[in-house]
Design a protein around this motif. Structure first.
Motif, PDB file in Angstrom:
ATOM      1  N   PRO A 615       0.810  -1.232   0.000  1.00 22.35           N
ATOM      2  CA  PRO A 615       0.000   0.000   0.000  1.00 22.35           C
ATOM      3  C   PRO A 615       0.835   1.270   0.000  1.00 22.35           C
ATOM      4  N   THR A 616       2.156   1.155   0.128  1.00 20.81           N
ATOM      5  CA  THR A 616       3.038   2.329   0.172  1.00 20.81           C
ATOM      6  C   THR A 616       3.640   2.657  -1.187  1.00 20.81           C
ATOM      7  N   ASP A 617       3.347   1.880  -2.221  1.00 20.23           N
ATOM      8  CA  ASP A 617       3.989   2.084  -3.516  1.00 20.23           C
ATOM      9  C   ASP A 617       3.505   3.364  -4.196  1.00 20.23           C
ATOM     10  N   SER A 618       4.424   4.072  -4.855  1.00 22.73           N
ATOM     11  CA  SER A 618       4.116   5.361  -5.487  1.00 22.73           C
ATOM     12  C   SER A 618       3.016   5.265  -6.530  1.00 22.73           C
ATOM     13  N   ARG A 619       2.844   4.100  -7.137  1.00 29.87           N
ATOM     14  CA  ARG A 619       1.795   3.953  -8.149  1.00 29.87           C
ATOM     15  C   ARG A 619       0.404   4.141  -7.550  1.00 29.87           C
ATOM     16  N   LEU A 620       0.302   3.952  -6.228  1.00 36.05           N
ATOM     17  CA  LEU A 620      -0.994   4.052  -5.554  1.00 36.05           C
ATOM     18  C   LEU A 620      -1.227   5.424  -4.937  1.00 36.05           C
ATOM     19  N   ARG A 621      -0.307   6.332  -5.152  1.00 37.97           N
ATOM     20  CA  ARG A 621      -0.444   7.684  -4.596  1.00 37.97           C
ATOM     21  C   ARG A 621      -1.520   8.436  -5.381  1.00 37.97           C
ATOM     22  N   PRO A 622      -2.593   8.876  -4.736  1.00 32.45           N
ATOM     23  CA  PRO A 622      -3.751   9.388  -5.473  1.00 32.45           C
ATOM     24  C   PRO A 622      -3.527  10.731  -6.170  1.00 32.45           C
ATOM     25  N   ASP A 623      -2.766  11.658  -5.555  1.00 33.14           N
ATOM     26  CA  ASP A 623      -2.571  12.958  -6.204  1.00 33.14           C
ATOM     27  C   ASP A 623      -1.699  12.824  -7.451  1.00 33.14           C
ATOM     28  N   GLN A 624      -0.707  11.983  -7.372  1.00 38.37           N
ATOM     29  CA  GLN A 624       0.154  11.758  -8.540  1.00 38.37           C
ATOM     30  C   GLN A 624      -0.620  11.066  -9.665  1.00 38.37           C
ATOM     31  N   ARG A 625      -1.489  10.134  -9.293  1.00 41.94           N
ATOM     32  CA  ARG A 625      -2.306   9.447 -10.298  1.00 41.94           C
ATOM     33  C   ARG A 625      -3.274  10.416 -10.974  1.00 41.94           C
ATOM     34  N   ALA A 626      -3.910  11.271 -10.174  1.00 40.77           N
ATOM     35  CA  ALA A 626      -4.845  12.245 -10.738  1.00 40.77           C
ATOM     36  C   ALA A 626      -4.124  13.220 -11.664  1.00 40.77           C
ATOM     37  N   PHE A 627      -2.926  13.653 -11.258  1.00 43.64           N
ATOM     38  CA  PHE A 627      -2.175  14.585 -12.101  1.00 43.64           C
ATOM     39  C   PHE A 627      -1.760  13.922 -13.414  1.00 43.64           C
ATOM     40  N   GLU A 628      -1.361  12.663 -13.358  1.00 46.11           N
ATOM     41  CA  GLU A 628      -0.991  11.941 -14.574  1.00 46.11           C
ATOM     42  C   GLU A 628      -2.169  11.869 -15.545  1.00 46.11           C
ATOM     43  N   GLU A 629      -3.363  11.795 -15.010  1.00 41.53           N
ATOM     44  CA  GLU A 629      -4.570  11.711 -15.841  1.00 41.53           C
ATOM     45  C   GLU A 629      -5.091  13.079 -16.268  1.00 41.53           C
ATOM     46  N   GLY A 630      -4.358  14.148 -15.907  1.00 39.85           N
ATOM     47  CA  GLY A 630      -4.739  15.489 -16.328  1.00 39.85           C
ATOM     48  C   GLY A 630      -5.748  16.178 -15.426  1.00 39.85           C
ATOM     49  N   LYS A 631      -6.033  15.605 -14.247  1.00 43.43           N
ATOM     50  CA  LYS A 631      -7.012  16.191 -13.311  1.00 43.43           C
ATOM     51  C   LYS A 631      -6.259  17.084 -12.329  1.00 43.43           C
ATOM     52  N   VAL A 632      -5.943  18.275 -12.774  1.00 47.60           N
ATOM     53  CA  VAL A 632      -5.042  19.142 -12.020  1.00 47.60           C
ATOM     54  C   VAL A 632      -5.675  19.616 -10.713  1.00 47.60           C
ATOM     55  N   ASP A 633      -6.899  20.091 -10.743  1.00 45.58           N
ATOM     56  CA  ASP A 633      -7.547  20.598  -9.523  1.00 45.58           C
ATOM     57  C   ASP A 633      -7.699  19.495  -8.490  1.00 45.58           C
ATOM     58  N   GLU A 634      -8.120  18.315  -8.949  1.00 42.53           N
ATOM     59  CA  GLU A 634      -8.265  17.183  -8.020  1.00 42.53           C
ATOM     60  C   GLU A 634      -6.908  16.803  -7.433  1.00 42.53           C
ATOM     61  N   ALA A 635      -5.891  16.824  -8.262  1.00 40.83           N
ATOM     62  CA  ALA A 635      -4.554  16.486  -7.782  1.00 40.83           C
ATOM     63  C   ALA A 635      -4.080  17.489  -6.735  1.00 40.83           C
ATOM     64  N   GLU A 636      -4.387  18.774  -6.946  1.00 45.32           N
ATOM     65  CA  GLU A 636      -3.978  19.799  -5.993  1.00 45.32           C
ATOM     66  C   GLU A 636      -4.631  19.577  -4.640  1.00 45.32           C
ATOM     67  N   GLN A 637      -5.908  19.265  -4.638  1.00 46.37           N
ATOM     68  CA  GLN A 637      -6.630  19.012  -3.386  1.00 46.37           C
ATOM     69  C   GLN A 637      -6.090  17.769  -2.677  1.00 46.37           C
ATOM     70  N   LEU A 638      -5.844  16.715  -3.448  1.00 47.72           N
ATOM     71  CA  LEU A 638      -5.331  15.479  -2.854  1.00 47.72           C
ATOM     72  C   LEU A 638      -3.925  15.678  -2.296  1.00 47.72           C
ATOM     73  N   LYS A 639      -3.114  16.430  -2.992  1.00 46.80           N
ATOM     74  CA  LYS A 639      -1.756  16.697  -2.524  1.00 46.80           C
ATOM     75  C   LYS A 639      -1.793  17.427  -1.186  1.00 46.80           C
ATOM     76  N   HIS A 640      -2.647  18.427  -1.076  1.00 48.37           N
ATOM     77  CA  HIS A 640      -2.782  19.168   0.177  1.00 48.37           C
ATOM     78  C   HIS A 640      -3.236  18.244   1.311  1.00 48.37           C
ATOM     79  N   SER A 641      -4.201  17.383   1.037  1.00 48.28           N
ATOM     80  CA  SER A 641      -4.715  16.469   2.061  1.00 48.28           C
ATOM     81  C   SER A 641      -3.640  15.482   2.519  1.00 48.28           C
ATOM     82  N   LEU A 642      -2.859  14.954   1.567  1.00 40.22           N
ATOM     83  CA  LEU A 642      -1.811  14.003   1.919  1.00 40.22           C
ATOM     84  C   LEU A 642      -0.728  14.651   2.774  1.00 40.22           C
ATOM     85  N   GLU A 643      -0.378  15.887   2.461  1.00 34.67           N
ATOM     86  CA  GLU A 643       0.643  16.588   3.231  1.00 34.67           C
ATOM     87  C   GLU A 643       0.143  16.896   4.635  1.00 34.67           C
ATOM     88  N   GLU A 644      -1.146  17.248   4.763  1.00 38.07           N
ATOM     89  CA  GLU A 644      -1.728  17.491   6.092  1.00 38.07           C
ATOM     90  C   GLU A 644      -1.750  16.214   6.924  1.00 38.07           C
TER      91      GLU A 644
END
Length: 709
Positions: A615-644
């Motif tokens: 479950p720790t593998d980078s492929r499963l990181r949700p903000d990075q996955r969303a950004f790869e798929e072009g979902k920039v706003d969703e990726a930004e929100q997920l990145k903030h949540s993960l850092e918090e």
């Protein structure tokens, strides 16, 4: 006196110039564009530049100014042709070129030139060797060579016996007197004559031993009764020349003299392919053509896997890795200069950048990129017994890790979360890799990789300095590479610079020294990454030069090239051997963050790993996955949540008086480095095999879900 010296120097220079011209004239017999069948079935032909050297070496490249991608030695290959279809098929046993000519004239030209390098044979045995002399190939009967060699051996043995007898009796005998007279020695002093004859005898024995070994190792001797290779020395079968492989000896091991004569020889065909040119074969109707598609390294993408068992013991699956990302470059490019200006003096690793500053890879995956060429270079380095070749190949491996950054200029990888991991198990590339973020501040990544005959581990961290128009990235850490025979090498990386942050075209440049040291012997190679010149433009960038030193700090050889393209070893003033060449970049690379084909597969949830990942593998990181798929706003929100969530875990650790413990790596004593294996002996790849046997959840049940927001 001075006039004679000057005349002699001029004569020498003229002779050297003509020799160099002769070398250039002898380099190639013919060159030209042809159509070459690509490696995979149904992909058809692609235009490639073909060259045939005067040594019978057939090479192909992407263009006349490109380095050769593969080669076949014609004197050791099966060549078949079809005039009706305009095709020529060249099979060396390890590589196959399926060639289609552009017109009838090209077909005749190539077929005739290839045919000139196919040795004569009688009854399948070696009959002739071909010696390049001037612009012609001179045929020499192999039987005469071996007969002369045996007669010479008998003469040396006889002379040795006579010398011993002469020395013992301290008198001159008839047989030795003839020898002494021939070499102009006086025979009136028996003691001095005996000593001189003994010296000559010993010298002849040494010279003959060298000659015998050279010929024996270069020309296979065939027993007329059994058709097997025989050693001149013992009459026994030559070790290592068993089965069909014995007919595939390498012409590249032959020495080329200063007069540019080279020997070409035919090999034993007992049980191997017959060498012929035939117009009756239909295109593709060849016994080896079906299997050759996987051996022709024409493409840079991964080839399908064929074995049943993978490196970790699980059943191997045939995998076709993707060639493009789900979405092109996403997010508006934000000025890095503006961010730096607002945070002057701060460590950039402590700053939370907008997601648009990133590319859809983590620092852990970027560490895996450095092993794209590891198998080819390190397997070869592990097999060679030549220390110079080995250290040059290790140096090429160190340089090759930078090639993937060729088109990376303004975006950085995602900073992993503490405890985040990444694995890269590539059966097609013969290596497995794992990395873990082991320290949060400053960020430290530890990694481990292994392949056939080698294993490599290291750790890395990066500091930075802002220089106004550029940002310097200063790497800390080291890499330690160990081969199966116990040879250990270590190296550290030079600085990298992000240029033109204020204005102009941004680009990445690596500057400084990279020293690879053999820790057992002290031998080293020092590779300098040169800074581009102000007036030289992009053509002056990415240059690297290197020097190999022996244990006594004496220069042995040099290397040169570009970290973005290739590295070659110098053999003499005008000749270099290609050690490594970067794969072609995808034509659409800049639309996908400057990624190589290899990089585009790193974040893919492919069939061979999706049911084995922790479950720790980078492929499963949700903000990075969303950004790869072009979902920039969703990726930004997920990145903030993960850092918090990460900050909350760190506060909890502090409140409980605990320190984070890395799972798959540990430190030894007070040393700054990190070593593979957990503090309790945890082994990532053993646990991965458990995931294959007992299931994903059971194997990784002790790991936290660092991506839980």
């Amino acid at each position: 006196m001075g006039g004679k010296s000057e005349a002699k120097a001029a004569q020498t220079a003229q002779r050297g110039s003509s020799d160099r011209q002769a070398i250039q004239d002898l380099q190639t017999v013919c060159t030209g564009w042809v159509l070459k069948k690509k490696r995979k079935k149904m992909q058809g032909y692609a235009k490639r530049f073909l060259a045939l050297t005067n040594e019978g070496l057939l090479t192909y490249a992407m263009g006349p100014d490109k380095a050769a991608r593969d080669s076949i030695e014609i004197p050791h290959a099966s060549v078949t042709s079809s005039k009706r279809h305009g095709t020529i098929h060249v099979d060396s046993g390890s590589s196959v070129f399926h060639l289609k000519m552009l017109n009838d004239q090209d077909f005749e030209m190539w077929r005739n030139n290839l045919k000139s390098f196919i040795p004569d044979r009688v009854g399948g045995a070696v009959q002739k060797v071909y010696v390049a002399s001037g612009t012609e190939l001179v045929a020499v009967d192999v039987t005469q060579i071996f007969t002369s060699l045996e007669l010479t051996e008998k003469l040396v043995q006889a002379l040795s016996k006579k010398s011993a007898s002469f020395s013992a009796k301290n008198s001159q005998q008839t047989a030795t007197g003839a020898v002494l007279g021939a070499i102009g020695m006086k025979s009136n002093d028996d003691a001095s004559d005996a000593t001189a004859l003994a010296n000559i005898s010993e010298q002849l024995k040494d010279e003959f031993a060298n000659l015998r070994y050279a010929i024996e190792s270069k020309i296979p001797r065939v027993d007329s009764a059994g058709g097997t290779m025989k050693s001149i020395r013992s009459g026994q079968d030559v070790p290592g020349l068993d089965g069909p492989s014995r007919s595939r000896l390498s012409v590249s091991s032959l020495a080329t003299t200063h007069t540019d004569s080279a020997i070409f020889y035919d090999a034993d065909s007992n049980g191997a392919d017959e060498y012929f040119l035939d117009d009756d074969h239909r295109d593709g109707d060849l016994s080896r053509s079906d299997t050759s598609d996987t051996e022709d390294h024409d493409d840079d993408d991964s080839s399908p896997e064929t074995d049943d068992t993978s490196q970790d013991g699980s059943t191997r699956q045939t995998v076709e890795y993707r060639k493009k990302l789900p979405a092109k470059v996403s997010g508006d490019e934000v000025s890095l200069f503006s961010m730096l200006k607002k945070n002057v003096g701060k460590d950039l690793s402590t700053i939370s950048f907008p997601v648009s500053f990133n590319c859809p890879l983590s620092l852990l995956q970027a560490a895996a990129e450095e092993y794209e060429y590891a198998a080819d270079l390190l397997e070869k380095a592990g097999k060679t017994e030549d220390w110079i070749e080995r250290i040059c190949l290790v140096g090429a491996f160190a340089v090759s890790g930078y090639a993937s950054t060729k088109l990376r200029a303004s975006r950085k990888p995602f900073n992993p979360l503490l405890g985040e991991t990444y694995e890269c198990v590539r059966e097609d590339k013969h290596f497995k890799f794992v990395a873990e973020k082991v320290v949060h501040q400053p960020p430290v990544v530890a990694s481990y990789a292994e392949g056939k005959g080698w294993k490599c581990q290291g750790w890395s961290s990066v500091k930075n300095k802002f220089w106004g128009k550029s940002l310097e990235l200063i790497p800390e850490g080291s890499t330690r590479l160990e081969f199966g025979d116990g040879d250990v090498f270590s190296f550290q990386k030079p600085s990298s610079f992000m240029r033109n942050l204020l204005a102009g075209n941004k680009y990445l440049e690596h500057v400084g020294e990279l020293t690879v040291t053999n820790e057992n012997t002290g031998q080293r190679i020092v590779i300098e990454f040169k800074e581009g010149t102000m007036w030289g433009g992009s053509g002056s960038r990415n240059q690297v030069t290197g020097t190999v030193y022996d244990a006594n700090d004496k220069e042995v050889t040099h290397v040169k090239g570009k970290w973005s393209d290739n590295l070659s070893r110098q053999h003499d003033k005008e000749n270099y051997q290609l050690l490594w060449e970067a794969a072609e970049m995808p034509p659409y690379a800049e639309e996908y963050y400057g990624f190589t084909y290899f990089a585009m597969a790193l974040n893919e949830l492919s069939a061979d790993c999706k049911d084995l990942l922790p479950p720790t593998d980078s492929r499963l990181r949700p903000d990075q996955r969303a950004f790869e798929e072009g979902k920039v706003d969703e990726a930004e929100q997920l990145k903030h949540s993960l850092e918090e969530a990460q900050r909350a875990r760190r506060k909890q650790y502090q409140s409980e008086g605990k320190e984070y413990q890395a799972k798959w790596f540990h430190q030894e004593g007070d040393q700054p480095g990190w070593v593979y294996g957990g503090t309790q002996g945890e082994d990532y790849f053993k646990t991965r095999r458990k995931a294959a046997d007992e299931g994903q959840k059971e194997a990784w049940k002790d790991l936290p879900n660092v991506f839980d927001v």
